[in-house]
Design an enzyme around this catalytic site. Structure first.
Site, short mmCIF file in Angstrom:
data_model
loop_
_atom_site.label_atom_id
_atom_site.label_comp_id
_atom_site.label_asym_id
_atom_site.label_seq_id
_atom_site.Cartn_x
_atom_site.Cartn_y
_atom_site.Cartn_z
N HIS A 230 11.57 74.61 20.83
CA HIS A 230 11.00 74.23 19.54
C HIS A 230 11.11 75.35 18.50
O HIS A 230 11.64 75.17 17.41
CB HIS A 230 9.51 73.87 19.73
CG HIS A 230 9.23 72.90 20.82
ND1 HIS A 230 9.38 71.53 20.68
CD2 HIS A 230 8.81 73.09 22.10
CE1 HIS A 230 9.05 70.93 21.81
NE2 HIS A 230 8.71 71.82 22.69
O1 RIB Z 1 4.49 72.62 20.40
C1 RIB Z 1 5.45 73.64 20.54
C2 RIB Z 1 4.86 74.95 20.15
O2 RIB Z 1 3.77 75.24 21.02
C3 RIB Z 1 5.84 76.13 20.30
O3 RIB Z 1 5.53 77.12 19.36
C4 RIB Z 1 5.56 76.62 21.70
O4 RIB Z 1 5.81 78.03 21.82
C5 RIB Z 1 4.10 76.35 21.84
O5 RIB Z 1 3.41 77.46 21.35
#
Ligand code: RIB
Ligand code: CA
Length: 316
Positions: A230
């Site tokens: 992500h």
């Molecule tokens: O939902 C994804 C996010 O939450 C990303 O930043 C991952 O590292 C978690 O922190």
């Protein structure tokens, strides 16, 4: 500037940022999220050491949310936040300054409008920065945030983790009309996956490839046969804006304590100009010209960037 909570995908974000010629990472700040803030600081320092970048300062920030402490969450990123992989100890102890002051100082030093902040963890540090140093908003070129979910969440059926971890901070940041924001939400980032064949390519391309690949292999988040990175998509989109398609949007965050806490409510176009026949104040899109939300990505272009630039980050 990268504000993060390493975190497996945060780790790949740092590698991609350090290997991108368009970006100059002046400091890394950390916030409690995937792991407690001290573990996040340790992980960030060890990752920078792995990439040969002990010169980049690391500063710890908020140890908890602005108003409420988030409930415990599943160890998606492994017991230590890096898929259970123990990296070599870093040589630098890190900055003793609070993350918010390191961010503020970077904004003071950068020429006006020239500092981009990537926020890829809960938004607590960023909310504090905007509240304590409003005069520095004009020095923020763009705030690129991984967070929010339109549709299903990942930590609850409706909430994405970064927003869920501190919804009040997210509301404070996402509704600030004075900062140019690019929001890269979950329904786009969950498609930014890499698979085993990509990890094998990484192992062939760099001497630390197996360490990095094993960090991903210890990552519990899965989508469509791969691991969604992500945060790395948000960083990649800073280096290469053509990677994502965006639309203007207005966002409100559910800061209640019910089952939908942390849900991001998004409007692209008001149904009727100025109409808001419901009980929460959705602002007219004309006010939200400052917030662009990613709606699509070029996943192969993303994978190519990742596999080219992470090896480039590893000096020597
Ligand atoms: O939902 C994804 C996010 O939450 C990303 O930043 C991952 O590292 C978690 O922190
Ligand atoms: Ca993160």
């Amino acid at each position: 500037m990268v504000d993060c909570d390493p975190g497996v995908d945060d780790a790949f974000s740092l590698g991609l940022a350090l290997g991108s010629p368009e970006l100059d990472v002046r400091a890394v700040t950390v916030v409690a999220g995937n792991v407690p803030v001290e573990q996040a600081r340790r992980n960030a320092s060890r990752l920078l050491h792995l990439f040969g970048r002990d010169d980049v300062p690391v500063a710890a920030g908020a140890a908890r949310g602005l108003i409420r402490v988030k409930p415990p969450h599943p160890p998606v990123h492994g017991r230590n936040g890096l898929g259970g992989v123990e990296l070599p100890e870093a040589e630098t102890a890190g900055s003793g300054e609070h993350a918010v002051e390191v961010l503020a100082q970077a904004l003071r030093e950068g020429s006006p409008g020239r500092v981009t902040i990537a926020a890829i963890g809960p938004l607590t540090n960023i909310a504090l920065l905007l509240s304590l140093h409003p005069e520095l908003k004009t020095s923020i070129e763009r705030l690129v945030i991984m967070g929010g979910a339109i549709g299903t969440g990942n930590i609850t059926p409706v909430a994405e983790f970064n927003v869920w971890a501190d919804p009040e901070a997210a509301q404070r940041v996402l509704t600030d009309p004075e900062v140019a924001i690019c929001l890269v939400p979950l329904h786009v980032t969950r498609r930014a996956t890499i698979r085993q064949e990509h990890l094998r390519t990484l192992e062939r391309r760099t001497r630390h490839g197996t360490l990095l690949a094993n960090i991903v292999r210890g990552y519990g988040d899965r989508h469509d046969g791969g691991w969604p990175l992500h945060d790395a998509l948000a960083l990649a989109a800073i280096a290469d804006p053509a990677l994502i398609d965006t639309r203007s949007a207005v966002i409100e965050v559910d800061t209640g304590v019910g089952r939908s806490r942390g849900q991001t409510i998004c409007a692209f176009d008001m149904p009727i100009e100025g109409w808001s026949g419901h009980d929460f104040p959705v602002r007219k899109p004309s006010i939200a010209a400052n917030l662009k939300m990613a709606v699509d990505l070029d996943v192969e272009r993303f994978r190519t960037m990742l596999l080219d630039r992470i090896p480039a980050a590893i000096r020597g």
